[in-house]
Design a protein around this motif. Structure first.
Motif, PDB file in Angstrom:
ATOM      1  N   MET A  98      11.196   3.792  -5.285  1.00  0.00           N
ATOM      2  CA  MET A  98      11.981   2.603  -4.960  1.00  0.00           C
ATOM      3  C   MET A  98      13.054   2.264  -6.000  1.00  0.00           C
ATOM      4  N   PRO A  99      12.789   2.348  -7.301  1.00  0.00           N
ATOM      5  CA  PRO A  99      13.852   2.023  -8.259  1.00  0.00           C
ATOM      6  C   PRO A  99      15.054   2.973  -8.185  1.00  0.00           C
ATOM      7  N   LEU A 100      14.882   4.128  -7.586  1.00  0.00           N
ATOM      8  CA  LEU A 100      15.955   5.113  -7.482  1.00  0.00           C
ATOM      9  C   LEU A 100      16.767   4.985  -6.196  1.00  0.00           C
ATOM     10  N   ILE A 101      16.282   4.207  -5.234  1.00  0.00           N
ATOM     11  CA  ILE A 101      16.984   4.032  -3.960  1.00  0.00           C
ATOM     12  C   ILE A 101      18.116   3.041  -4.170  1.00  0.00           C
ATOM     13  N   PRO A 102      19.360   3.474  -3.899  1.00  0.00           N
ATOM     14  CA  PRO A 102      20.517   2.607  -4.184  1.00  0.00           C
ATOM     15  C   PRO A 102      20.436   1.208  -3.609  1.00  0.00           C
ATOM     16  N   TRP A 103      19.990   1.047  -2.368  1.00  0.00           N
ATOM     17  CA  TRP A 103      19.969  -0.284  -1.753  1.00  0.00           C
ATOM     18  C   TRP A 103      18.715  -1.082  -2.109  1.00  0.00           C
ATOM     19  N   SER A 104      17.818  -0.513  -2.912  1.00  0.00           N
ATOM     20  CA  SER A 104      16.620  -1.250  -3.351  1.00  0.00           C
ATOM     21  C   SER A 104      16.796  -1.856  -4.731  1.00  0.00           C
ATOM     22  N   ARG A 105      17.852  -1.484  -5.404  1.00  0.00           N
ATOM     23  CA  ARG A 105      18.066  -1.972  -6.789  1.00  0.00           C
ATOM     24  C   ARG A 105      18.620  -3.394  -6.794  1.00  0.00           C
ATOM     25  N   LYS A 106      18.174  -4.122  -7.794  1.00  0.00           N
ATOM     26  CA  LYS A 106      18.716  -5.464  -8.012  1.00  0.00           C
ATOM     27  C   LYS A 106      19.578  -5.378  -9.264  1.00  0.00           C
ATOM     28  N   MET A 138       0.824  -1.210   0.000  1.00  0.00           N
ATOM     29  CA  MET A 138       0.000   0.000   0.000  1.00  0.00           C
ATOM     30  C   MET A 138       0.861   1.264   0.000  1.00  0.00           C
ATOM     31  N   ARG A 139       2.170   1.105  -0.025  1.00  0.00           N
ATOM     32  CA  ARG A 139       3.078   2.252   0.031  1.00  0.00           C
ATOM     33  C   ARG A 139       3.267   2.847  -1.374  1.00  0.00           C
ATOM     34  N   HIS A 140       2.276   3.538  -1.853  1.00  0.00           N
ATOM     35  CA  HIS A 140       2.250   4.096  -3.203  1.00  0.00           C
ATOM     36  C   HIS A 140       3.411   5.067  -3.455  1.00  0.00           C
ATOM     37  N   PHE A 141       3.626   6.019  -2.567  1.00  0.00           N
ATOM     38  CA  PHE A 141       4.679   7.016  -2.770  1.00  0.00           C
ATOM     39  C   PHE A 141       6.070   6.392  -2.696  1.00  0.00           C
TER      40      PHE A 141
END
Length: 63
Positions: free
Chosen positions: A54-62, A46-49
């Motif tokens: 998320m794709p721009l957060i360095p530690w969230s990228r795969k 539900m975390r829309h924002f």
């Protein structure tokens, strides 16, 4: 700092969230949403924002 990195936002970035430059409006939206998530009032999906950056957060990228 440049433009807000939230999708389709052209406002000036004034702050960051997880190293992502955001305008005041989007940073506050992500902050409020995160507080709701950690207080168990909304689910991860539900975390829309947050999902918007998320794709721009360095530690969230795969990579």
């Amino acid at each position: 700092m440049g433009d807000c990195q939230y999708p389709d936002c052209k406002a000036a970035a004034t702050e960051t969230w997880a190293l992502v430059p955001l305008c005041e409006h989007h940073r506050e939206a992500v902050r409020a949403e995160t507080a709701q998530y950690y207080n168990r009032k909304i689910t991860y999906h539900m975390r829309h924002f947050y999902m918007g950056i998320m794709p721009l957060i360095p530690w969230s990228r795969k990579e």
